[in-house]
Design a protein around this motif. Structure first.
Motif, PDB file in Angstrom:
ATOM      1  N   LYS A 155       0.813  -1.210   0.000  1.00 52.91           N
ATOM      2  CA  LYS A 155       0.000   0.000   0.000  1.00 52.91           C
ATOM      3  C   LYS A 155       0.845   1.257   0.000  1.00 52.91           C
ATOM      4  O   LYS A 155       0.445   2.282  -0.538  1.00 52.91           O
ATOM      5  N   THR A 156       2.024   1.187   0.603  1.00 50.71           N
ATOM      6  CA  THR A 156       2.772   2.418   0.899  1.00 50.71           C
ATOM      7  C   THR A 156       4.149   2.476   0.264  1.00 50.71           C
ATOM      8  O   THR A 156       4.831   3.489   0.419  1.00 50.71           O
TER       9      THR A 156
ATOM     10  N   SER B  95      -2.900   8.497  -4.064  1.00 50.20           N
ATOM     11  CA  SER B  95      -3.768   8.759  -2.934  1.00 50.20           C
ATOM     12  C   SER B  95      -4.506   7.492  -2.513  1.00 50.20           C
ATOM     13  O   SER B  95      -4.913   6.690  -3.349  1.00 50.20           O
ATOM     14  N   GLY B  96      -4.653   7.310  -1.194  1.00 44.57           N
ATOM     15  CA  GLY B  96      -5.332   6.124  -0.706  1.00 44.57           C
ATOM     16  C   GLY B  96      -4.464   4.891  -0.827  1.00 44.57           C
ATOM     17  O   GLY B  96      -3.255   4.963  -1.036  1.00 44.57           O
ATOM     18  N   ASP B  97      -5.095   3.726  -0.694  1.00 46.44           N
ATOM     19  CA  ASP B  97      -4.339   2.474  -0.728  1.00 46.44           C
ATOM     20  C   ASP B  97      -4.700   1.597  -1.913  1.00 46.44           C
ATOM     21  O   ASP B  97      -4.279   0.449  -1.984  1.00 46.44           O
ATOM     22  N   LYS B  98      -5.480   2.107  -2.862  1.00 41.41           N
ATOM     23  CA  LYS B  98      -5.926   1.280  -3.984  1.00 41.41           C
ATOM     24  C   LYS B  98      -5.454   1.775  -5.343  1.00 41.41           C
ATOM     25  O   LYS B  98      -5.453   1.008  -6.301  1.00 41.41           O
TER      26      LYS B  98
ATOM     27  N   TYR C 132      -5.878   0.367 -10.554  1.00 37.92           N
ATOM     28  CA  TYR C 132      -6.773   0.416  -9.396  1.00 37.92           C
ATOM     29  C   TYR C 132      -6.998  -0.993  -8.859  1.00 37.92           C
ATOM     30  O   TYR C 132      -7.326  -1.912  -9.619  1.00 37.92           O
TER      31      TYR C 132
END
Length: 273
Positions: free
Chosen positions: A40-41, A86-89, A147
């Motif tokens: 995710k990061t 942006s976000g984790d997806k 995505y």
């Protein structure tokens, strides 16, 4: 002139692969674990390899042939980089690689030709198979947005810039009517003379350098894929990907020839600390 549709081998590959792909997606969606924090990061690097089924829209001329339908299987290899947005997806991805995009075409024709017989020159109808090959390859750069649908299932869209390394085409004319009935002579053999071809029933013309091939083309790319961890740390993941490319620019302008592709890839991604 009677056109014969070539058998696009790529469509048969899709028919075999797609059910397996959908089954894998169903298994992945049924798992309860979310995406690991590690993907995710952090940015990742990787590799994609596979096969591409290319087929033509439009036509190309080579030798004595005008080819309107064709398809062939090519290879693809690319380095990959992606990092989270942006976000984790949502992730940005870029592929830098090399691929072939060639097609093979054929059609049958009946032609009135002049035969050299023991009784002199005689005109008669002869059936031929006309075969063509259009060969090209390219380096490509494909940035895209990818995505993730809550698990290790993803889809993406992007645009590819293709730097074409050149192109060639080749024409082959095969005799189908190896014997013909001539009124004055009866049943007669049809073949190429020794000085015209080493094969009495097939004449291969010299390959042509295609100066009319555009040096740069662009594609719109759509893809979907799966990822599965294969190490305990889950830093290394592999999985299949299906990708369709829609040509935005022709490879040849006059007559116009565009080369579509459907790709079946296996890729790996490794998380960078």
């Amino acid at each position: 002139m009677n056109l014969v549709q070539p058998s696009p081998f790529g469509k048969r590959i899709v028919a075999l692969i797609l059910p397996c792909f959908l089954l894998s997606a169903s298994v992945a969606l049924s798992q309860s674990n979310p995406l690991d924090e590690v993907i995710k990061t952090h940015p990742r690097i990787g590799l994609e390899v596979g096969l591409s089924s290319a087929w033509q829209s439009g036509e190309y001329l080579t030798g004595c042939g005008d080819f309107k339908e064709g398809a062939a299987i090519n290879g693809v290899i690319a380095l990959a980089y992606d990092h989270p947005l942006s976000g984790d997806k949502l992730r940005f991805e870029a592929l830098l690689g090399f691929q072939g995009r060639s097609v093979s075409s054929s059609y049958n024709s009946r032609e009135n030709v002049l035969l050299n017989t023991n009784n002199g020159l005689v005109r008669t109808d002869v059936d031929f198979e006309n075969q063509g090959e259009f060969n090209t390859s390219m380096f490509f750069f494909l940035p895209s947005l990818k995505y993730y649908f809550g698990k290790a299932v993803y889809a993406g869209v992007g645009a590819s810039g293709n730097f074409v390394t050149g192109g060639t085409s080749q024409y082959t004319k095969n005799i189908l009517s190896r014997t013909v009935l001539i009124n004055e002579l009866g049943l007669s053999d049809v073949y190429y003379a020794d000085g015209e071809s080493s094969d009495p029933y097939s004449k291969v013309y010299p390959a042509e350098e295609r100066k009319d091939v555009n040096s740069f083309t662009a594609d719109l790319a759509f893809y979907a894929g799966l990822e599965f961890p294969i190490t305990e740390s889950k830093k290394l993941r592999i999985g299949p990907r299906l990708m369709y490319t829609l040509p935005l620019m022709p490879h040849v302008g006059d007559p116009e020839l565009r080369l579509n592709s459907f790709q079946i890839l296996i890729g790996g991604r490794y998380v960078l600390d």
